[in-house]
Structure formats: C-alpha cells, structure tokens
Design a protein around this motif. Structure first.
Motif, PDB file in Angstrom:
ATOM      1  N   HIS A  21       0.801  -1.225   0.000  1.00  0.00           N
ATOM      2  CA  HIS A  21       0.000   0.000   0.000  1.00  0.00           C
ATOM      3  C   HIS A  21       0.835   1.278   0.000  1.00  0.00           C
ATOM      4  CE1 HIS A  21      -2.986  -2.986   1.181  1.00  0.00           C
ATOM      5  NE2 HIS A  21      -3.852  -2.159   0.630  1.00  0.00           N
ATOM      6  N   GLY A  22       2.057   1.210  -0.494  1.00  0.00           N
ATOM      7  CA  GLY A  22       2.852   2.425  -0.671  1.00  0.00           C
ATOM      8  C   GLY A  22       3.482   2.961   0.596  1.00  0.00           C
ATOM      9  N   CYS A  23       3.783   2.097   1.543  1.00  0.00           N
ATOM     10  CA  CYS A  23       4.432   2.507   2.779  1.00  0.00           C
ATOM     11  C   CYS A  23       5.645   1.618   3.023  1.00  0.00           C
ATOM     12  CB  CYS A  23       3.480   2.375   3.961  1.00  0.00           C
ATOM     13  SG  CYS A  23       2.004   3.386   3.834  1.00  0.00           S
ATOM     14  N   PHE A  24       6.424   1.970   4.026  1.00  0.00           N
ATOM     15  CA  PHE A  24       7.520   1.099   4.434  1.00  0.00           C
ATOM     16  C   PHE A  24       7.756   1.239   5.924  1.00  0.00           C
ATOM     17  CE2 PHE A  24       9.506   5.044   3.171  1.00  0.00           C
ATOM     18  CZ  PHE A  24      10.512   5.253   4.102  1.00  0.00           C
ATOM     19  N   VAL A  25       8.399   0.228   6.500  1.00  0.00           N
ATOM     20  CA  VAL A  25       8.627   0.145   7.939  1.00  0.00           C
ATOM     21  C   VAL A  25      10.124   0.161   8.196  1.00  0.00           C
ATOM     22  CG1 VAL A  25       8.338  -1.312   9.981  1.00  0.00           C
ATOM     23  CG2 VAL A  25       6.510  -1.176   8.288  1.00  0.00           C
ATOM     24  N   ARG A  26      10.536   0.931   9.202  1.00  0.00           N
ATOM     25  CA  ARG A  26      11.928   0.957   9.646  1.00  0.00           C
ATOM     26  C   ARG A  26      11.975   0.621  11.132  1.00  0.00           C
ATOM     27  NH1 ARG A  26      13.714   0.133   5.297  1.00  0.00           N
ATOM     28  NH2 ARG A  26      14.272   1.741   3.846  1.00  0.00           N
ATOM     29  N   GLU A  27      13.041  -0.037  11.535  1.00  0.00           N
ATOM     30  CA  GLU A  27      13.252  -0.334  12.948  1.00  0.00           C
ATOM     31  C   GLU A  27      14.234   0.680  13.510  1.00  0.00           C
ATOM     32  OE1 GLU A  27      14.450  -4.316  13.780  1.00  0.00           O
ATOM     33  OE2 GLU A  27      12.893  -5.168  12.500  1.00  0.00           O
ATOM     34  N   LYS A  28      13.931   1.209  14.696  1.00  0.00           N
ATOM     35  CA  LYS A  28      14.816   2.149  15.367  1.00  0.00           C
ATOM     36  C   LYS A  28      15.182   1.550  16.711  1.00  0.00           C
ATOM     37  CE  LYS A  28      15.048   6.788  17.249  1.00  0.00           C
ATOM     38  NZ  LYS A  28      14.275   7.994  17.558  1.00  0.00           N
ATOM     39  N   HIS A  29      16.462   1.270  16.898  1.00  0.00           N
ATOM     40  CA  HIS A  29      16.936   0.688  18.150  1.00  0.00           C
ATOM     41  C   HIS A  29      17.351   1.823  19.077  1.00  0.00           C
ATOM     42  CE1 HIS A  29      16.839  -3.306  16.416  1.00  0.00           C
ATOM     43  NE2 HIS A  29      17.376  -2.776  15.323  1.00  0.00           N
ATOM     44  N   SER A  30      16.783   1.823  20.264  1.00  0.00           N
ATOM     45  CA  SER A  30      17.077   2.854  21.246  1.00  0.00           C
ATOM     46  C   SER A  30      17.398   2.170  22.569  1.00  0.00           C
ATOM     47  CB  SER A  30      15.881   3.793  21.395  1.00  0.00           C
ATOM     48  OG  SER A  30      16.120   4.738  22.408  1.00  0.00           O
ATOM     49  N   GLY A  31      18.672   2.051  22.860  1.00  0.00           N
ATOM     50  CA  GLY A  31      19.063   1.353  24.085  1.00  0.00           C
ATOM     51  C   GLY A  31      18.688  -0.108  24.006  1.00  0.00           C
ATOM     52  N   ARG A  32      17.857  -0.551  24.925  1.00  0.00           N
ATOM     53  CA  ARG A  32      17.430  -1.953  24.953  1.00  0.00           C
ATOM     54  C   ARG A  32      16.116  -2.199  24.220  1.00  0.00           C
ATOM     55  NH1 ARG A  32      18.192  -4.126  30.969  1.00  0.00           N
ATOM     56  NH2 ARG A  32      19.627  -5.683  30.152  1.00  0.00           N
ATOM     57  N   SER A  33      15.470  -1.159  23.768  1.00  0.00           N
ATOM     58  CA  SER A  33      14.161  -1.332  23.131  1.00  0.00           C
ATOM     59  C   SER A  33      14.243  -1.052  21.630  1.00  0.00           C
ATOM     60  CB  SER A  33      13.132  -0.407  23.780  1.00  0.00           C
ATOM     61  OG  SER A  33      13.543   0.929  23.656  1.00  0.00           O
ATOM     62  N   TYR A  36       9.240   0.603  15.976  1.00  0.00           N
ATOM     63  CA  TYR A  36       8.935   0.366  14.570  1.00  0.00           C
ATOM     64  C   TYR A  36       8.263   1.613  14.027  1.00  0.00           C
ATOM     65  CZ  TYR A  36       9.825  -4.357  16.129  1.00  0.00           C
ATOM     66  OH  TYR A  36      10.421  -5.466  16.675  1.00  0.00           O
ATOM     67  N   LEU A  37       8.856   2.206  12.996  1.00  0.00           N
ATOM     68  CA  LEU A  37       8.366   3.445  12.403  1.00  0.00           C
ATOM     69  C   LEU A  37       7.708   3.147  11.065  1.00  0.00           C
ATOM     70  CD1 LEU A  37      11.683   5.339  13.044  1.00  0.00           C
ATOM     71  CD2 LEU A  37       9.609   5.640  14.357  1.00  0.00           C
ATOM     72  N   LEU A  38       6.536   3.710  10.848  1.00  0.00           N
ATOM     73  CA  LEU A  38       5.804   3.525   9.594  1.00  0.00           C
ATOM     74  C   LEU A  38       5.861   4.820   8.802  1.00  0.00           C
ATOM     75  CD1 LEU A  38       3.914   1.846   7.772  1.00  0.00           C
ATOM     76  CD2 LEU A  38       1.997   2.797   9.081  1.00  0.00           C
ATOM     77  N   TYR A  39       6.340   4.727   7.564  1.00  0.00           N
ATOM     78  CA  TYR A  39       6.453   5.877   6.670  1.00  0.00           C
ATOM     79  C   TYR A  39       5.629   5.658   5.413  1.00  0.00           C
ATOM     80  CZ  TYR A  39      10.622   7.461   9.220  1.00  0.00           C
ATOM     81  OH  TYR A  39      11.485   7.901  10.180  1.00  0.00           O
ATOM     82  N   ARG A  40       5.135   6.766   4.837  1.00  0.00           N
ATOM     83  CA  ARG A  40       4.483   6.746   3.531  1.00  0.00           C
ATOM     84  C   ARG A  40       5.549   7.039   2.481  1.00  0.00           C
ATOM     85  NH1 ARG A  40      -0.384   5.412   2.615  1.00  0.00           N
ATOM     86  NH2 ARG A  40      -1.158   6.526   4.402  1.00  0.00           N
ATOM     87  N   ARG A  41       5.524   6.304   1.361  1.00  0.00           N
ATOM     88  CA  ARG A  41       6.511   6.506   0.291  1.00  0.00           C
ATOM     89  C   ARG A  41       6.170   7.777  -0.481  1.00  0.00           C
ATOM     90  NH1 ARG A  41       9.802   2.102  -0.484  1.00  0.00           N
ATOM     91  NH2 ARG A  41       8.913   0.132   0.198  1.00  0.00           N
ATOM     92  N   THR A  42       6.723   8.877  -0.027  1.00  0.00           N
ATOM     93  CA  THR A  42       6.611  10.154  -0.721  1.00  0.00           C
ATOM     94  C   THR A  42       8.018  10.734  -0.796  1.00  0.00           C
ATOM     95  OG1 THR A  42       6.173  11.311   1.362  1.00  0.00           O
ATOM     96  CG2 THR A  42       4.254  10.595   0.094  1.00  0.00           C
ATOM     97  N   SER A  43       8.161  11.872  -1.398  1.00  0.00           N
ATOM     98  CA  SER A  43       9.470  12.513  -1.451  1.00  0.00           C
ATOM     99  C   SER A  43       9.386  13.858  -0.755  1.00  0.00           C
ATOM    100  CB  SER A  43       9.881  12.702  -2.900  1.00  0.00           C
ATOM    101  OG  SER A  43      11.145  13.284  -2.969  1.00  0.00           O
ATOM    102  N   PRO A  44       9.907  14.032   0.407  1.00  0.00           N
ATOM    103  CA  PRO A  44      10.575  13.091   1.312  1.00  0.00           C
ATOM    104  C   PRO A  44       9.559  12.193   2.015  1.00  0.00           C
ATOM    105  CG  PRO A  44      10.433  15.207   2.392  1.00  0.00           C
ATOM    106  CD  PRO A  44       9.872  15.386   0.972  1.00  0.00           C
ATOM    107  N   PRO A  45      10.010  11.051   2.549  1.00  0.00           N
ATOM    108  CA  PRO A  45       9.085  10.134   3.245  1.00  0.00           C
ATOM    109  C   PRO A  45       8.377  10.814   4.419  1.00  0.00           C
ATOM    110  CG  PRO A  45      11.178   9.074   2.856  1.00  0.00           C
ATOM    111  CD  PRO A  45      11.365  10.521   2.500  1.00  0.00           C
ATOM    112  N   THR A  46       7.103  10.485   4.593  1.00  0.00           N
ATOM    113  CA  THR A  46       6.284  11.073   5.650  1.00  0.00           C
ATOM    114  C   THR A  46       6.072  10.059   6.756  1.00  0.00           C
ATOM    115  OG1 THR A  46       5.110  12.351   3.971  1.00  0.00           O
ATOM    116  CG2 THR A  46       4.072  12.179   6.132  1.00  0.00           C
ATOM    117  N   LEU A  47       6.435  10.435   7.980  1.00  0.00           N
ATOM    118  CA  LEU A  47       6.235   9.556   9.131  1.00  0.00           C
ATOM    119  C   LEU A  47       4.749   9.504   9.471  1.00  0.00           C
ATOM    120  CD1 LEU A  47       7.401   7.848  11.472  1.00  0.00           C
ATOM    121  CD2 LEU A  47       7.538   9.976  12.779  1.00  0.00           C
ATOM    122  N   ILE A  48       4.205   8.306   9.541  1.00  0.00           N
ATOM    123  CA  ILE A  48       2.797   8.127   9.901  1.00  0.00           C
ATOM    124  C   ILE A  48       2.673   7.867  11.396  1.00  0.00           C
ATOM    125  CG2 ILE A  48       0.762   6.686   9.578  1.00  0.00           C
ATOM    126  CD1 ILE A  48       1.731   6.218   6.723  1.00  0.00           C
ATOM    127  N   GLY A  49       3.540   7.003  11.939  1.00  0.00           N
ATOM    128  CA  GLY A  49       3.475   6.712  13.365  1.00  0.00           C
ATOM    129  C   GLY A  49       4.530   5.708  13.771  1.00  0.00           C
TER     130      GLY A  49
END
Length: 68
Positions: A21-33, A36-49
């Motif tokens: 559906h035109g989105c992508f997921v990235r993992e962000k490691h912060s310390g021990r946790s 998961y970041l959800l972005y919409r494929r736009t230019s520049p990518p838009t963070l959804i949540g």
C-alpha cells in the motif's frame, strides 16, 4: 484481549501490507528497546506513526492502509 499472533509473523505481515500500500517500515533501536516506524513513500518520506511491538505495528499499518 491479547493477540495470539506470533510477533515475528505480525512483523512480516506488517511489512508486506505496508509495501503493498505504498508505505515502508523501519526499525529504530534505542538502548534496549526497538521502535517500529511507519512511513508513507513520498518525497521526502512522511512519518505516519511508531509502535513498540510488532502486533501494535501491524494494527497501525492496517489502520493507516485502511485494511479490516
């Protein structure tokens, strides 16, 4: 009500649904946790949540992509 879905399976499904559906997921490691970041494929990518669990990410992806 807790989900009986395997966290690894939920993460794979979230990646597949987002990619379809035109989105992508990235993992962000912060310390021990991990977040998961959800972005919409736009230019520049838009963070959804972001979510901290694979099941939470799958729920967010389904809502953002309007999947029941």
């Amino acid at each position: 009500m807790p989900s009986t879905r395997n966290p690894h399976q939920a993460l794979r499904e979230a990646h597949q649904i987002a990619n379809t559906h035109g989105c992508f997921v990235r993992e962000k490691h912060s310390g021990r946790s991990t977040f998961y970041l959800l972005y919409r494929r736009t230019s520049p990518p838009t963070l959804i949540g972001q979510r901290s669990t694979p099941n939470g990410l799958r729920t967010l992806v389904c809502k953002a992509c309007n999947i029941n």
